[in-house]
Design an enzyme around this catalytic site. Structure first.
Site, PDB file in Angstrom:
ATOM      1  CG  ASP A  57      24.276  16.033  34.586  1.00  0.00           C
ATOM      2  OD1 ASP A  57      24.474  14.850  33.594  1.00  0.00           O
ATOM      3  OD2 ASP A  57      23.610  16.701  34.787  1.00  0.00           O
ATOM      4  CG  ASN A  84      22.698   2.383  32.845  1.00  0.00           C
ATOM      5  OD1 ASN A  84      22.161   1.283  31.947  1.00  0.00           O
ATOM      6  ND2 ASN A  84      22.242   2.724  33.287  1.00  0.00           N
ATOM      7  CE1 TYR A 162      21.985   3.834  22.974  1.00  0.00           C
ATOM      8  CE2 TYR A 162      22.636   1.809  21.344  1.00  0.00           C
ATOM      9  CZ  TYR A 162      22.642   2.261  22.815  1.00  0.00           C
ATOM     10  OH  TYR A 162      22.838   1.042  24.003  1.00  0.00           O
ATOM     11  CE  LYS A 166      25.211   2.114  24.929  1.00  0.00           C
ATOM     12  NZ  LYS A 166      25.954   3.132  25.944  1.00  0.00           N
ATOM     13  CB  THR A 197      14.860   1.005  28.047  1.00  0.00           C
ATOM     14  OG1 THR A 197      15.255   1.459  27.091  1.00  0.00           O
ATOM     15  CG2 THR A 197      15.334  -0.333  28.356  1.00  0.00           C
TER      16      THR A 197
END
Length: 239
Positions: A57, A84, A162, A166, A197
């Site tokens: 985790d 990832n 997000y 990133k 996804t």
């Protein structure tokens, strides 16, 4: 090659593990859910691959340290770390409407989780003759996109959690690359492309299998660079 992949029980991480396993590498599938991780590894093992689940985790430093200790016991070194694991909680929220608690949760996984796992695995990567860290990022986090969004992707230009996470990951990648520049460990970001996804509600234009193939190919390039953002389309992204 000994490989650790975070968030590998499904999606791009699982697809990446399958490609690398088929290439003959030993792959540790990091997953926080014991049942799902064990099942994913068993599926790959049934295909004749050397795939092993390890509980990991990324928001829990203890599991990162335990995973590193296991790799050390079983192999003594690590050749490739693929960071990832990522989440997104942005959809249906404008930047001004995203709860700060949600933003914090995204950063815990997408940024702090990468730092946590990288620091745990780095001593093992230093023991490799050519250690690699491949951080799975996104063009949505590049300054080029954020300052001048592609019209086709404008709907994704305001994903506060997000995209900014990133962007932070890209900065983290460059900082580790600089720290490790004079060592045998190379660090770069890799893009799987816009994949369908669970993270994006399956709205991508590529499959998870295609994204995993891109990540596996880029992470194992013979001339894997340091301090670069490798594009699934070939070449590099502008940061």
């Amino acid at each position: 090659m000994i490989v650790v992949i975070t968030g590998a029980n499904k999606g791009i991480g699982y697809a990446t593990a399958r490609v690398l396993g088929r290439a003959g590498h030993t792959v540790y599938l990091g997953a926080r859910d014991e049942e799902r991780g064990t099942k994913a590894a068993a599926e790959l093992t049934a295909q004749g691959l050397d795939a092993r689940h390890v509980r990991l985790d990324v928001t829990d430093p203890d599991t990162a340290e335990a995973a590193a200790a296991r790799v050390e016991r079983e192999h003594g070194h690590l050749d490739l770390l693929i960071n990832n694991a990522a989440i997104s909680l942005d959809h249906h929220h404008k930047p001004s409407e995203l709860p700060v608690a949600a933003l914090r949760e995204v950063y815990e996984t997408n940024v702090l989780g990468v730092v946590t796992v990288t620091n745990a695995m780095l001593p093992l990567l230093r023991r490799s003759s050519a250690g690699r860290i491949a951080n799975v990022s996104s063009g949505l986090g590049t300054a080029a996109f954020l300052s001048d969004p592609d019209p086709a992707l404008r709907g994704y230009a305001t994903l506060l959690g997000y995209n900014s996470s990133k962007a932070a990951l890209n900065a983290v990648t460059l900082m580790y690359a600089e720290e490790l520049r004079d060592t045998s460990v190379r660090v770069s970001a890799v893009s799987p492309g816009f994949c369908a996804t669970d993270l994006n509600g399956h709205r991508g234009v590529l499959t998870a299998d295609e994204g995993g193939a891109h990540v596996a190919r880029l992470a194992t390039l013979p001339d894997f660079p340091t301090g670069a953002f490798l594009s699934e389309r070939g070449g590099t992204y502008p940061w």
